[in-house]
Design a protein around this motif. Sequence first.
Motif, PDB file in Angstrom:
ATOM      1  N   PRO A  51       0.791  -1.227   0.000  1.00  0.00           N
ATOM      2  CA  PRO A  51       0.000   0.000   0.000  1.00  0.00           C
ATOM      3  C   PRO A  51       0.827   1.283   0.000  1.00  0.00           C
ATOM      4  O   PRO A  51       0.318   2.350  -0.374  1.00  0.00           O
ATOM      5  CB  PRO A  51      -0.827  -0.113   1.285  1.00  0.00           C
ATOM      6  CG  PRO A  51      -0.973  -1.575   1.498  1.00  0.00           C
ATOM      7  CD  PRO A  51       0.364  -2.150   1.070  1.00  0.00           C
ATOM      8  N   ALA A  75      -2.224   3.484  -0.712  1.00  0.00           N
ATOM      9  CA  ALA A  75      -3.215   2.983  -1.660  1.00  0.00           C
ATOM     10  C   ALA A  75      -4.177   2.033  -0.939  1.00  0.00           C
ATOM     11  O   ALA A  75      -3.813   1.375   0.034  1.00  0.00           O
ATOM     12  CB  ALA A  75      -2.532   2.247  -2.807  1.00  0.00           C
ATOM     13  N   GLY A  76      -5.413   1.969  -1.455  1.00  0.00           N
ATOM     14  CA  GLY A  76      -6.447   1.204  -0.770  1.00  0.00           C
ATOM     15  C   GLY A  76      -6.519  -0.261  -1.134  1.00  0.00           C
ATOM     16  O   GLY A  76      -7.017  -1.072  -0.353  1.00  0.00           O
ATOM     17  N   ASP A  77      -6.040  -0.627  -2.323  1.00  0.00           N
ATOM     18  CA  ASP A  77      -6.071  -2.019  -2.738  1.00  0.00           C
ATOM     19  C   ASP A  77      -5.073  -2.220  -3.873  1.00  0.00           C
ATOM     20  O   ASP A  77      -4.431  -1.258  -4.327  1.00  0.00           O
ATOM     21  CB  ASP A  77      -7.476  -2.452  -3.159  1.00  0.00           C
ATOM     22  CG  ASP A  77      -8.087  -1.553  -4.217  1.00  0.00           C
ATOM     23  OD1 ASP A  77      -7.349  -1.081  -5.122  1.00  0.00           O
ATOM     24  OD2 ASP A  77      -9.305  -1.306  -4.171  1.00  0.00           O
ATOM     25  N   ASP A 106      -5.524  -2.919  -7.054  1.00  0.00           N
ATOM     26  CA  ASP A 106      -5.873  -2.193  -8.280  1.00  0.00           C
ATOM     27  C   ASP A 106      -5.477  -0.722  -8.178  1.00  0.00           C
ATOM     28  O   ASP A 106      -5.000  -0.127  -9.156  1.00  0.00           O
ATOM     29  CB  ASP A 106      -7.375  -2.308  -8.556  1.00  0.00           C
ATOM     30  CG  ASP A 106      -7.777  -3.699  -9.014  1.00  0.00           C
ATOM     31  OD1 ASP A 106      -6.886  -4.442  -9.484  1.00  0.00           O
ATOM     32  OD2 ASP A 106      -8.964  -4.044  -8.893  1.00  0.00           O
ATOM     33  N   HIS A 107      -5.672  -0.145  -7.009  1.00  0.00           N
ATOM     34  CA  HIS A 107      -5.277   1.255  -6.774  1.00  0.00           C
ATOM     35  C   HIS A 107      -3.765   1.412  -6.917  1.00  0.00           C
ATOM     36  O   HIS A 107      -3.277   2.379  -7.508  1.00  0.00           O
ATOM     37  CB  HIS A 107      -5.729   1.665  -5.370  1.00  0.00           C
ATOM     38  CG  HIS A 107      -5.544   3.116  -5.072  1.00  0.00           C
ATOM     39  ND1 HIS A 107      -5.727   3.651  -3.813  1.00  0.00           N
ATOM     40  CD2 HIS A 107      -5.153   4.159  -5.861  1.00  0.00           C
ATOM     41  CE1 HIS A 107      -5.475   4.933  -3.839  1.00  0.00           C
ATOM     42  NE2 HIS A 107      -5.119   5.274  -5.061  1.00  0.00           N
ATOM     43  N   SER A 129      -2.901   1.202 -10.588  1.00  0.00           N
ATOM     44  CA  SER A 129      -3.322   2.446 -11.235  1.00  0.00           C
ATOM     45  C   SER A 129      -2.307   3.552 -10.974  1.00  0.00           C
ATOM     46  O   SER A 129      -1.943   4.309 -11.883  1.00  0.00           O
ATOM     47  CB  SER A 129      -4.703   2.856 -10.718  1.00  0.00           C
ATOM     48  OG  SER A 129      -5.099   4.100 -11.244  1.00  0.00           O
ATOM     49  N   ASN A 130      -1.831   3.626  -9.739  1.00  0.00           N
ATOM     50  CA  ASN A 130      -0.795   4.614  -9.407  1.00  0.00           C
ATOM     51  C   ASN A 130       0.470   4.378 -10.226  1.00  0.00           C
ATOM     52  O   ASN A 130       1.094   5.320 -10.729  1.00  0.00           O
ATOM     53  CB  ASN A 130      -0.452   4.542  -7.919  1.00  0.00           C
ATOM     54  CG  ASN A 130      -1.486   5.190  -7.034  1.00  0.00           C
ATOM     55  OD1 ASN A 130      -2.385   5.883  -7.508  1.00  0.00           O
ATOM     56  ND2 ASN A 130      -1.380   4.962  -5.735  1.00  0.00           N
ATOM     57  N   LYS A 185       0.042   5.480 -13.829  1.00  0.00           N
ATOM     58  CA  LYS A 185       0.028   6.944 -13.932  1.00  0.00           C
ATOM     59  C   LYS A 185       1.455   7.499 -13.831  1.00  0.00           C
ATOM     60  O   LYS A 185       1.805   8.439 -14.554  1.00  0.00           O
ATOM     61  CB  LYS A 185      -0.845   7.537 -12.836  1.00  0.00           C
ATOM     62  CG  LYS A 185      -2.334   7.328 -13.055  1.00  0.00           C
ATOM     63  CD  LYS A 185      -3.145   7.889 -11.897  1.00  0.00           C
ATOM     64  CE  LYS A 185      -4.628   7.648 -12.098  1.00  0.00           C
ATOM     65  NZ  LYS A 185      -5.425   8.135 -10.935  1.00  0.00           N
TER      66      LYS A 185
END
Length: 249
Positions: free
Chosen positions: A211, A231-233, A235-236, A239-240, A243
């Motif tokens: 995280p 990060a919360g999970d 997938d998050h 995604s980070n 990006k």
Amino acid sequence: MKDQPSPIRETDDDARKLARVLLRSARHAAIAVLDPETGFPFASRVLVATDIDGTPVILVSKLSAHTRALAKDPRASLLTGEPGKGDPLAHPRLTTQCLAEPVERGNAFYERIRTRFLARHAKAALYIDFPDFLFFRLKPERASLNGGFGRAYLLDANDLAIQSSANEEVAAGAAEAVRDLVARYPNVAETLATRLKAPESASWRICGIDPSGFDMISGDYMLRYEFETLAGDADHICSNISKIAYSIP
């Protein structure tokens, strides 16, 4: 005589981030334990990985002197931080005082630690399953950060741990999430290496997520990137990562 000013600075977010990176980006470290027969400090070198909460993990032989010492007294200090060019004392380093917790086969999170360790130390596959090898989690209690001349800080366990309710969920889905990310963006690791100005090397790959950030490895090089917020999970996290790799600088 006037009191001398303290060499210890107030611990700020920059110091915490530097300490976390020094600890989580280490592939090896010097470990100091207490010799059970003489009581003298005993220093050695160990390979290091991290558990999902940022806790350092070592794989050691039960025949080694430092393993026997930890079995008698779990207190240990871990020195991390690469010296680099020039004066070794001009480069940041972190001394982390830890309590060693053995992780035997059959432990609830043994396989997680084994997977994360092999992702960072692939050659350890040659001996990782030998019956005389075991893992220790080195749970941080406090730490001393020397960020270079005149930059000394004291930290506690909360400054170093990844305190997220998502740790276990991320650990369970980490491998699949990274595979899916690479399938969508086959050149993501190379792009990240360029974006983050990593040392030039033949092949970079993502070797761990949590995280708080992600780890990349190429040969003897390690790179740790810390997110601004947890990060919360899984997938998050991915995604980070995408990006960071593909957003406009």
